[in-house]
Design a protein around this motif. Sequence first.
Motif, mmCIF file in Angstrom:
data_model
loop_
_atom_site.group_PDB
_atom_site.id
_atom_site.type_symbol
_atom_site.label_atom_id
_atom_site.label_comp_id
_atom_site.label_asym_id
_atom_site.label_seq_id
_atom_site.Cartn_x
_atom_site.Cartn_y
_atom_site.Cartn_z
ATOM 1 N N SER A 93 -31.985 -26.971 23.079
ATOM 2 C CA SER A 93 -31.196 -27.312 24.276
ATOM 3 C C SER A 93 -29.777 -26.771 24.148
ATOM 4 N N VAL A 94 -29.120 -26.637 25.265
ATOM 5 C CA VAL A 94 -27.679 -26.347 25.256
ATOM 6 C C VAL A 94 -26.967 -27.546 25.891
ATOM 7 N N SER A 95 -25.684 -27.670 25.670
ATOM 8 C CA SER A 95 -24.990 -28.839 26.220
ATOM 9 C C SER A 95 -23.665 -28.441 26.851
ATOM 10 N N TRP A 96 -23.126 -29.343 27.645
ATOM 11 C CA TRP A 96 -21.828 -29.136 28.303
ATOM 12 C C TRP A 96 -21.114 -30.478 28.401
ATOM 13 N N GLN A 97 -19.801 -30.408 28.608
ATOM 14 C CA GLN A 97 -19.031 -31.657 28.718
ATOM 15 C C GLN A 97 -18.040 -31.596 29.863
ATOM 16 N N GLN A 98 -18.314 -30.711 30.795
ATOM 17 C CA GLN A 98 -17.416 -30.583 31.943
ATOM 18 C C GLN A 98 -18.224 -30.355 33.210
ATOM 19 N N GLY A 99 -17.612 -30.714 34.338
ATOM 20 C CA GLY A 99 -18.156 -30.349 35.634
ATOM 21 C C GLY A 99 -17.130 -29.461 36.338
ATOM 22 N N TRP B 44 -35.387 -23.602 44.140
ATOM 23 C CA TRP B 44 -35.100 -23.737 42.700
ATOM 24 C C TRP B 44 -35.120 -22.334 42.087
ATOM 25 N N LEU B 45 -33.926 -21.837 41.704
ATOM 26 C CA LEU B 45 -33.797 -20.469 41.205
ATOM 27 C C LEU B 45 -33.191 -20.451 39.808
ATOM 28 N N GLY B 46 -33.192 -19.262 39.206
ATOM 29 C CA GLY B 46 -32.529 -19.075 37.921
ATOM 30 C C GLY B 46 -31.488 -17.978 38.060
ATOM 31 N N THR B 47 -30.689 -17.805 37.020
ATOM 32 C CA THR B 47 -29.689 -16.735 37.017
ATOM 33 C C THR B 47 -29.316 -16.396 35.572
ATOM 34 N N PRO B 48 -29.024 -15.112 35.296
ATOM 35 C CA PRO B 48 -28.532 -14.784 33.948
ATOM 36 C C PRO B 48 -27.070 -15.169 33.749
ATOM 37 N N GLN B 49 -26.422 -15.706 34.777
ATOM 38 C CA GLN B 49 -25.063 -16.221 34.602
ATOM 39 C C GLN B 49 -25.155 -17.494 33.738
ATOM 40 N N VAL B 50 -24.476 -17.521 32.607
ATOM 41 C CA VAL B 50 -24.554 -18.719 31.761
ATOM 42 C C VAL B 50 -23.357 -19.625 32.075
ATOM 43 N N PHE B 51 -23.618 -20.665 32.842
ATOM 44 C CA PHE B 51 -22.545 -21.601 33.184
ATOM 45 C C PHE B 51 -22.132 -22.343 31.912
ATOM 46 N N THR B 52 -20.831 -22.571 31.770
ATOM 47 C CA THR B 52 -20.389 -23.326 30.589
ATOM 48 C C THR B 52 -20.166 -24.796 30.945
ATOM 49 N N ALA B 53 -20.289 -25.124 32.223
ATOM 50 C CA ALA B 53 -20.135 -26.506 32.692
ATOM 51 C C ALA B 53 -21.201 -26.741 33.756
ATOM 52 N N GLY C 158 -25.576 -25.698 39.368
ATOM 53 C CA GLY C 158 -25.984 -24.786 38.298
ATOM 54 C C GLY C 158 -25.691 -25.381 36.944
ATOM 55 N N TYR C 159 -26.580 -25.164 35.979
ATOM 56 C CA TYR C 159 -26.354 -25.631 34.609
ATOM 57 C C TYR C 159 -27.138 -24.729 33.668
ATOM 58 N N PRO C 160 -26.583 -24.535 32.453
ATOM 59 C CA PRO C 160 -27.256 -23.642 31.506
ATOM 60 C C PRO C 160 -28.442 -24.349 30.867
ATOM 61 N N PHE C 161 -29.414 -23.575 30.385
ATOM 62 C CA PHE C 161 -30.498 -24.222 29.625
ATOM 63 C C PHE C 161 -30.951 -23.419 28.417
ATOM 64 N N ASP C 162 -30.478 -22.186 28.284
ATOM 65 C CA ASP C 162 -30.637 -21.497 27.001
ATOM 66 C C ASP C 162 -29.497 -20.496 26.880
ATOM 67 N N ALA C 163 -29.556 -19.665 25.844
ATOM 68 C CA ALA C 163 -28.393 -18.811 25.571
ATOM 69 C C ALA C 163 -28.162 -17.771 26.670
ATOM 70 N N GLY C 164 -29.180 -17.495 27.488
ATOM 71 C CA GLY C 164 -29.006 -16.409 28.456
ATOM 72 C C GLY C 164 -29.368 -16.752 29.889
ATOM 73 N N THR C 165 -29.660 -17.999 30.189
ATOM 74 C CA THR C 165 -30.130 -18.334 31.537
ATOM 75 C C THR C 165 -29.621 -19.687 32.002
ATOM 76 N N SER C 166 -29.388 -19.784 33.302
ATOM 77 C CA SER C 166 -29.036 -21.073 33.905
ATOM 78 C C SER C 166 -29.960 -21.348 35.082
#
Length: 394
Positions: A69-75, A160-169, A186-194
Amino acid sequence: MRITCVGGGPAGLYFAVLMKLRDPGHQVTVLERDAAGSTYGWGVTYWAGLLERCLAADRVSAQAIRASSVSWQQGVAHVGGEQVVRSSDEGFGIGRHRLLELLAARAQELGVRIEYRHEVRGREQLGPTDLVVAADGVNSVLRDARFGPTVTYGRNRYVWLGTPQVFTAFTFAFVKTSHGYLWCYGYPFDAGTSTCVIECAEATWHGLELDRLGEDELLARLGAMFAEALGGRPLLAGVGGARWQTFRTVTNQRWSDGKVVLLGDAAHTTHYSIGAGTSLALEDALALADALGRPGLALPEALAAYERERRQALLATQSAARYSARWYEELTRYLELKPEQFFALLGQRHSPLLPHVPPQLYYWANRAVEESPGLRRLRGQIGRRVARTLHRRG
Ligand SMILES: Cc1cc2nc3c(=O)[nH]c(=O)nc-3n(C[C@H](O)[C@H](O)[C@H](O)COP(=O)(O)OP(=O)(O)OC[C@H]3O[C@@H](n4cnc5c(N)ncnc54)[C@H](O)[C@@H]3O)c2cc1C
């Protein structure tokens, strides 16, 4: 015990894992309609509380899930030409595909038989078994009239779509068009996809003729609209394509009938805007496995205990989900607020009070509460009292 789980989503696979852990002598089979690794959707969110409960139940799968998993602490909200940032509780994202891969591997390691490309069309089709777990999702075929199901449809459209933009929040973006607003979560879920879920009112969807565009054109058009939040990266369609849908809220009068019991989305759905459906499916699995393992309970009693406990536990989340969906359906109420105020009320969208109070007034009252420890305590007490009342009413 011979157990047949219909559906190899998070609910069915996790339940299979838990039952094998409780007693390796159980014969557990999961029947999954699709091929291995071909699931719908992108990433899903979860929070620390779920991880703790899963760690206590099965350290191996919980640690594997956390590690993937990846994690975030901001919106972050992109609204009215501004970007507003707020800190948040730590959230986690994992690819749905990866989650199922991990759970399936764990289940097989423990001796669960998984039959992929095995579509079940009704309970009569299943061989001799002691328990049938209907974990076949929102369109469950096993959830027939005997369960008294009701399905209600949301007013908005989403894709429901995906994107290679990796959101950090955890990222929200609201875009104004000639036919009203579109927005994305939008939210990230691995190193290269959100994940990027895009939503709008029905009138906007028709007005912009989004219903008539082919997939490539749709992705390009939405990508251009959300270019700022996406950093110019493209939008991607997953398994099943870029399909517009309306959210279906499923409820059932009863969750079991004879030896068939509903689990996860087959039993109840909660609007995606609170990102809880997968967590609830896993918690259903924990509760059902726990009830079945209680000494002295016959099967009907265990199924009744599971239903009772989960209905209670779900009340607050289902209420939050209903109000959250409504917040987006009534978005125009909040659009006159300043971006900072708008984002603050976006964070308050689960509140049952908010639809009934002028947004400006709610914003200032909420701020006053946030700034006063005494008022915060009072709000906590009122919240607990409301929760107890809801609990008593069942
Ligand atoms: C846009 C969107 C975003 C979401 N985001 C999040 C999020 O961020 N966090 C979160 O926690 N939840 C999220 N959810 C909710 C989450 O996806 C579901 O709640 C969760 O997948 C439910 O798990 P389940 O195992 O009950 O059902 P499913 O995951 O739907 O699994 C059901 C399985 O049964 C199989 N099946 C169906 N019919 C049959 C049949 N007849 N025979 C055999 N197999 C069958 C299906 O192929 C599938 O594999 C989101 C949902 C949506 C729509």
